[in-house]
Design a protein around this motif. Sequence first.
Motif, mmCIF file in Angstrom:
data_model
loop_
_atom_site.group_PDB
_atom_site.id
_atom_site.type_symbol
_atom_site.label_atom_id
_atom_site.label_comp_id
_atom_site.label_asym_id
_atom_site.label_seq_id
_atom_site.Cartn_x
_atom_site.Cartn_y
_atom_site.Cartn_z
ATOM 1 N N LEU A 183 0.753 -1.112 -0.109
ATOM 2 C CA LEU A 183 -0.065 0.074 -0.010
ATOM 3 C C LEU A 183 0.981 1.278 -0.256
ATOM 4 O O LEU A 183 0.703 2.253 -0.677
ATOM 5 C CB LEU A 183 -0.917 -0.236 1.132
ATOM 6 C CG LEU A 183 -2.106 -1.227 1.089
ATOM 7 C CD1 LEU A 183 -3.020 -0.974 2.404
ATOM 8 C CD2 LEU A 183 -2.722 -1.099 0.032
ATOM 9 N N TYR A 184 1.967 1.251 0.695
ATOM 10 C CA TYR A 184 2.888 2.369 0.758
ATOM 11 C C TYR A 184 3.474 2.821 -0.522
ATOM 12 O O TYR A 184 3.598 3.860 -0.999
ATOM 13 C CB TYR A 184 3.757 2.238 1.908
ATOM 14 C CG TYR A 184 3.348 2.656 3.368
ATOM 15 C CD1 TYR A 184 4.112 3.336 4.223
ATOM 16 C CD2 TYR A 184 2.153 2.158 3.823
ATOM 17 C CE1 TYR A 184 3.656 3.517 5.462
ATOM 18 C CE2 TYR A 184 1.695 2.673 4.985
ATOM 19 C CZ TYR A 184 2.441 2.951 5.833
ATOM 20 O OH TYR A 184 2.107 3.520 7.046
ATOM 21 N N LYS A 230 0.890 4.157 -2.803
ATOM 22 C CA LYS A 230 0.753 5.422 -2.474
ATOM 23 C C LYS A 230 1.858 6.458 -3.262
ATOM 24 O O LYS A 230 1.594 7.638 -3.608
ATOM 25 C CB LYS A 230 0.708 5.695 -1.052
ATOM 26 C CG LYS A 230 0.414 7.076 -0.671
ATOM 27 C CD LYS A 230 -0.628 7.774 -1.029
ATOM 28 C CE LYS A 230 -1.052 9.107 -0.318
ATOM 29 N NZ LYS A 230 -2.201 9.827 -0.714
ATOM 30 N N SER A 231 3.098 5.961 -3.027
ATOM 31 C CA SER A 231 4.254 6.799 -3.359
ATOM 32 C C SER A 231 4.290 6.938 -5.070
ATOM 33 O O SER A 231 4.902 7.976 -5.523
ATOM 34 C CB SER A 231 5.359 6.054 -2.853
ATOM 35 O OG SER A 231 5.799 4.878 -3.691
ATOM 36 N N THR A 256 -7.673 11.352 -1.649
ATOM 37 C CA THR A 256 -7.541 9.705 -1.187
ATOM 38 C C THR A 256 -7.236 8.857 -2.535
ATOM 39 O O THR A 256 -7.544 9.125 -3.247
ATOM 40 C CB THR A 256 -8.860 9.404 -0.541
ATOM 41 O OG1 THR A 256 -9.328 10.137 0.482
ATOM 42 C CG2 THR A 256 -8.589 7.968 -0.090
ATOM 43 N N THR A 257 -6.272 7.935 -2.079
ATOM 44 C CA THR A 257 -5.860 6.876 -3.183
ATOM 45 C C THR A 257 -6.554 5.719 -3.458
ATOM 46 O O THR A 257 -6.913 5.098 -2.387
ATOM 47 C CB THR A 257 -4.325 6.369 -2.609
ATOM 48 O OG1 THR A 257 -3.341 7.435 -2.501
ATOM 49 C CG2 THR A 257 -3.931 5.384 -3.765
ATOM 50 N N HIS A 285 -2.255 -3.305 -10.028
ATOM 51 C CA HIS A 285 -1.575 -2.013 -9.904
ATOM 52 C C HIS A 285 0.086 -2.396 -10.556
ATOM 53 O O HIS A 285 0.738 -1.567 -11.005
ATOM 54 C CB HIS A 285 -1.307 -1.806 -8.301
ATOM 55 C CG HIS A 285 -2.351 -0.902 -7.746
ATOM 56 N ND1 HIS A 285 -2.468 0.456 -7.707
ATOM 57 C CD2 HIS A 285 -3.647 -1.176 -7.112
ATOM 58 C CE1 HIS A 285 -3.474 0.970 -7.196
ATOM 59 N NE2 HIS A 285 -4.194 -0.121 -6.932
ATOM 60 N N THR A 295 1.983 0.965 -10.973
ATOM 61 C CA THR A 295 2.059 1.808 -9.645
ATOM 62 C C THR A 295 2.547 0.761 -8.408
ATOM 63 O O THR A 295 2.702 1.379 -7.254
ATOM 64 C CB THR A 295 0.819 2.375 -9.207
ATOM 65 O OG1 THR A 295 -0.370 1.269 -9.395
ATOM 66 C CG2 THR A 295 0.479 3.526 -10.389
ATOM 67 N N TRP A 311 -4.192 2.313 6.194
ATOM 68 C CA TRP A 311 -5.298 2.857 5.170
ATOM 69 C C TRP A 311 -5.206 4.245 5.712
ATOM 70 O O TRP A 311 -5.546 5.274 4.904
ATOM 71 C CB TRP A 311 -6.581 2.398 5.760
ATOM 72 C CG TRP A 311 -6.671 1.114 5.074
ATOM 73 C CD1 TRP A 311 -7.128 0.035 5.600
ATOM 74 C CD2 TRP A 311 -6.726 0.926 3.633
ATOM 75 N NE1 TRP A 311 -7.435 -0.920 4.783
ATOM 76 C CE2 TRP A 311 -7.198 -0.634 3.449
ATOM 77 C CE3 TRP A 311 -6.560 1.633 2.544
ATOM 78 C CZ2 TRP A 311 -7.350 -1.175 2.163
ATOM 79 C CZ3 TRP A 311 -6.748 0.780 1.199
ATOM 80 C CH2 TRP A 311 -6.936 -0.517 1.022
ATOM 81 N N ASP A 317 -2.870 6.237 6.400
ATOM 82 C CA ASP A 317 -1.715 6.922 5.879
ATOM 83 C C ASP A 317 -2.053 7.089 4.279
ATOM 84 O O ASP A 317 -1.312 7.975 3.769
ATOM 85 C CB ASP A 317 -0.518 6.155 5.955
ATOM 86 C CG ASP A 317 0.089 6.179 7.256
ATOM 87 O OD1 ASP A 317 -0.314 7.106 7.997
ATOM 88 O OD2 ASP A 317 0.905 5.083 7.580
ATOM 89 N N LEU A 318 -2.745 6.429 3.716
ATOM 90 C CA LEU A 318 -3.216 6.654 2.352
ATOM 91 C C LEU A 318 -4.391 7.677 2.358
ATOM 92 O O LEU A 318 -4.762 8.047 1.152
ATOM 93 C CB LEU A 318 -3.743 5.419 1.848
ATOM 94 C CG LEU A 318 -2.645 4.464 0.973
ATOM 95 C CD1 LEU A 318 -1.791 3.786 2.117
ATOM 96 C CD2 LEU A 318 -3.327 3.455 0.138
ATOM 97 N N GLY A 319 -4.779 8.187 3.300
ATOM 98 C CA GLY A 319 -5.709 9.587 3.334
ATOM 99 C C GLY A 319 -7.111 8.898 3.695
ATOM 100 O O GLY A 319 -8.076 9.878 3.641
#
Length: 409
Positions: free
Chosen positions: A273-274, A277-278, A285-286, A314, A319, A404, A406-408
């Motif tokens: 997930l991180y 996101k990067s 929100t991602t 992804h 991504t 989650w 941290d992903l917004g």
Amino acid sequence: MKKIFYLLTLCIALTACSSDDDVPPQPAMRTVIVYMSGDNNLADSLNSDYNEMIAGSTRLSNDVNLIVVNDMDEHKPFVAKIANGTATTVRKWDNDFYVTTPDSMLNIMQWIINKYPAEEYATIFAGHGNGSRQMRDTVQTDIHRLYAYGVDNTPDSGNEIWINIPSLAAVLSNLKTPEGLPIQQEFIFFDCCNMQTVENVYELRNYAKYISSPLSEVIAEGANYREVVPLLSYDFDKDPSRLIFYNDKMTLCASVIATDALEGLLTATRNVLYEIKSNINDDKTTDLRFQGAIYYANIHNPFLHDMQNVFLNHVEDGTLSEATFQVWKEYLAKAVIAKKMASKWTTNLGIDFNAFTVNEETYGGLSMITPRYGYDYSAAYHGSTELLANTYMYDYEWCNKVGWRDLGW
């Protein structure tokens, strides 16, 4: 009023019964509790399952206690011991009550453990289920929605009582052996729709070695207990795939989880997930790439998607790196130790799920909540689906730990 209601329920469960408590405990290799929540539209199907258990018990080893909590439509709950083709009532109540409140479940299951001690324990939950959806355990609503496990429609009350998985985890955490020691069950099997979600199994990880459940919906007849019951003495460490209690005629997706591998999967999923996101330049929100991925319930507002299929999307859009994805798959394989797949299954609305490519590449055997914006606010859910997925998910330990926020979200 709620406190009064639960106290009354507990008092009923504690006192309004008759049983053969004077019979000394029967030592056994394993005690299997079958919890049948059938005071609903599954009553006929679960009654058939009950009769299948009786028939199957002629081939059950004598060192297994098969104890069934039976709550069906239009009769009072009772507990029966099934053996040698016969069901013997060992506890019955003079009044009807909700068997799906935490107090009732704890009281009933602990009574069974005390009366039928064994080297190890296991539980089968039969009834309705709908994955990781969260709501208050006592639900009164005029629309058809499902919340975790249940449902008990006790007559004349006007209420439907479900139990959420975090509440069920609290029940299981309080179960003790007759000597007062904590219990980790050998297995938990949910003969219920959609229950094999990563949020559910992580919540229950400390209370069972293996968790076996369907990811998809299950037709009302459920597992064939004529064949399941003789398996209940099996050493599943030898072949955990035998915990998938659905034969080849059942078209559904199901799996077996080794709970001791879930911490590793949590760390690997957080890394995925991180990285996603990067690699997404978005101030909002991602959203995960869930479009086209396998989903397991609610054709209008799907929120339970196959983890592997989503992360594969992804990789394909660049991504998520192939290297990170492959490491994650290694941890997934340690957790999902057996799986059954199908490209088509039937929902309770009569809709066939046949629009997916279900194969070893796309199907991982574990679903997850996919929080996001842009839910289709259908009339059937009164605009509540986004709230259920995006807010109530934090009732789960997994959602609080995996990243989650941290992903917004």
